[in-house]
Design a protein around this motif. Structure first.
Motif, PDB file in Angstrom:
ATOM      1  N   HIS A 500     -11.308  -1.175  -6.918  1.00 19.29           N
ATOM      2  CA  HIS A 500     -10.004  -1.816  -6.780  1.00 19.29           C
ATOM      3  C   HIS A 500      -9.043  -0.926  -6.001  1.00 19.29           C
ATOM      4  N   ARG A 532      -9.261  -8.555 -12.880  1.00 21.07           N
ATOM      5  CA  ARG A 532     -10.466  -8.572 -12.037  1.00 21.07           C
ATOM      6  C   ARG A 532     -10.022  -8.816 -10.603  1.00 21.07           C
ATOM      7  N   GLU A 534     -11.662  -9.122  -6.399  1.00 25.78           N
ATOM      8  CA  GLU A 534     -12.782  -9.058  -5.465  1.00 25.78           C
ATOM      9  C   GLU A 534     -12.296  -9.406  -4.057  1.00 25.78           C
ATOM     10  N   ARG A 535     -12.817  -8.657  -3.092  1.00 27.09           N
ATOM     11  CA  ARG A 535     -12.470  -8.940  -1.694  1.00 27.09           C
ATOM     12  C   ARG A 535     -13.162 -10.217  -1.235  1.00 27.09           C
TER      13      ARG A 535
END
Length: 536
Positions: A500, A532, A534-535
């Motif tokens: 992150h 959470r 995410e890319r």
């Protein structure tokens, strides 16, 4: 009511009545099995002037339940009441022979259990042989036969139909229903039992019971009572724990660990004293003791986790680790390993020549069934699907590890990580929906816990305007993100994982958040807490 809050209630299947439960709608306590017999035996104890011994447990549920029953019996007019708690390290869970010795030597004629007793047939039979009767109040699974007690007040009994709402009660909840029954029978003045609800909320939340139905009703009012509790020990516990807002999180993550630290690191008697102390000066000292024990617990836990990470977790579907660690933190360590490595975990330490430990699991892998399948490799053990205790001979640890992994692999389970992942309640593309009005509405859902978790929102494909590392060691993350309409929002993550922290301005991400209110120089705003990321 805002549109997004309406959508949230609909998604969860909650009615508007869920937001404002009424204490008056509490389920009739006499719908619990043997409640009439339990009340009648208490009446007999009052009329005969008998001494009553309460036998509890060493966790938060057990200690709060013990205190609730003590207060209820005192209000009902029992002249002499004493509490006995087991020692985690010497006695383990449930009734030990010490309760027989104690009852006989002190002239007790009635033992009342809380949060235990349903499977202690032999001890209860021995008490009866010595002229001591038992009333069991419990919420754990019962065996095929019931102990020879005057009453077994347990919503999990297999021989009686019990309303579904009552089956989710914690041990402290069952003890409180007995208090309600004593009110209905005129043994406790009506309304006085409500002052016990602060402890009911504590025990129910900390025992991870579902906070819907009767539990929600009791805990919602329990938070109100906790706000104005008459217990000096609870007031000092909240002060030393730094509780600013009383909610499910404060109970579960600030108050609960400190009360549990007593039983984990020393004796649950210390937690009991905090709950029962009437003098402020003494309460200050007792709360400070719990704070010290909790610090010890943190250090012991961190030491073990650091050692495990340094040497590396062995390959396999199930983690099995052993070391020279404090017995009281083995379950917590197993839980942390399960969270981090997404695998069931057993953590053991040698105690009196035997490897004694705890297991934690998730998804479709039941620890209770796994222990049964690997019975030839252990000295003993048992528990639930998600948590268990186990004892293994030191020379058979590798056999146990191999057998447990072979059993897991033989089940053919797939995609178990889906049970651990953060899931959204709603996906939100327009930040305009995150208003201060929504923050106020979300407070009506409190207390959060099992069955009513804090709402999670997915921000799909948002653009990162700015990414910054914060803190002395740059371990925290702050993001400013845009929605598709160009509205910005600040997101924070404390102790963010390295993946992150690698996010940069210009990245597009999916991010799952909870909402929080921020106030700076008198200006209130809504910000997100990252769970959470995410890319894309």
């Amino acid at each position: 009511m805002s549109k997004i809050f309406d959508q949230l209630l609909e998604k969860r299947g909650f009615s508007r009545e869920f937001l404002k439960p009424r204490y008056e709608d509490s389920v009739d306590p006499f719908l619990l099995p043997d409640m009439a017999q339990a009340v009648e035996r208490v009446r007999v104890a009052i009329n005969r002037g008998e001494k009553v011994l309460i036998y509890g447990d060493y966790d938060v549920d057990g200690v709060t339940a013990s205190t609730v029953l003590y207060d209820a019996l005192t209000l009902a007019g029992v002249k002499e009441v004493e509490i006995m708690l087991p020692n985690r390290f010497l006695d383990g869970y449930g009734m030990s022979k010490k309760v027989v010795q104690k009852a006989v030597s002190t002239g007790v004629r009635l033992v009342m259990t809380v949060d235990c007793g349903s499977r202690n047939d032999e001890i209860i039979a021995e008490l009866l042989e010595n002229g001591v009767e038992t009333v069991v109040t419990d919420h754990h699974e019962c065996g095929e036969t019931l102990p020879k007690a005057v009453a077994v007040v347990n919503p999990k009994r297999k021989d009686v139909e019990v309303p579904a709402e009552l089956k989710e009660l914690a041990g402290v909840g069952v003890a409180f229903k007995l208090a309600q029954a004593l009110v209905k029978e005129g043994l406790i003045p009506e309304g006085q039992e409500k002052w016990l609800l602060d402890l009911v909320a504590l025990g129910t939340v900390c025992d991870s019971m579902k906070l819907v139905g009767e539990n929600r009703r009791l805990c919602k009012y329990g938070l109100m009572v906790l706000e104005k509790t008459r217990r000096p020990g609870l007031k000092e516990l909240m002060r030393s724990a730094g509780v600013k807002t009383l909610n499910g999180e404060a109970i579960g993550y600030q108050m609960g660990p400190r009360l549990n630290a007593a039983g984990r690191m020393d004796s649950a008697e210390r937690a009991l004293k905090v709950l029962m102390e009437k003098r402020k000066v003494a309460a200050v000292s007792l709360a400070a003791e719990l704070e010290g024990l909790n610090d010890e617990r943190r250090k012991a836990q961190a030491k073990a986790i650091d050692e495990i990470k340094e040497r590396g977790v062995a390959e396999g579907s199930v983690i099995v680790e052993s070391g020279d660690w404090h017995e009281g933190v083995l379950g917590i360590i197993a839980g942390r390993l399960t969270e981090e490595y997404k695998r069931p975990a057993f953590v053991l330490s040698e105690v009196n020549g035997v490897l004694k430990g705890s297991g934690r699991s998730f998804g479709e892998f039941s620890l209770a069934e796994a222990l049964d399948a690997c019975r030839e490799y252990i000295i003993g053990g048992g528990g639930h699907a998600g948590a268990c205790g186990v004892k293994v001979e030191p020379g058979r640890l590798e056999d146990f590890r191999r057998a447990m992994n072979a059993y897991y692999d033989g089940l053919g389970l797939s995609n178990q990580e889906r049970f651990l992942g953060v899931r959204e309640d709603l996906a939100v593309e327009d930040f305009e929906a995150f208003s201060l009005e929504l923050i106020e509405e979300l407070k009506e859902l409190e207390p959060y816990g099992e069955g009513n978790q804090e709402p999670v929102f997915l921000l799909p494909e948002v653009r990162v305007m700015e990414a910054a590392r914060l803190g002395a060691n740059e371990q925290h993350l702050r993001l400013m993100v845009w929605d598709k309409a160009g509205k910005s929002m600040k997101l924070i993550e404390f102790y963010a994982p390295e993946g992150h922290l690698e996010v940069r301005g210009g990245d597009t991400v999916n991010v799952w958040i909870t909402l929080a209110e921020n106030e700076f120089r008198g200006v209130r705003s809504v910000e997100g807490r990252i769970l959470r990321l995410e890319r894309v």
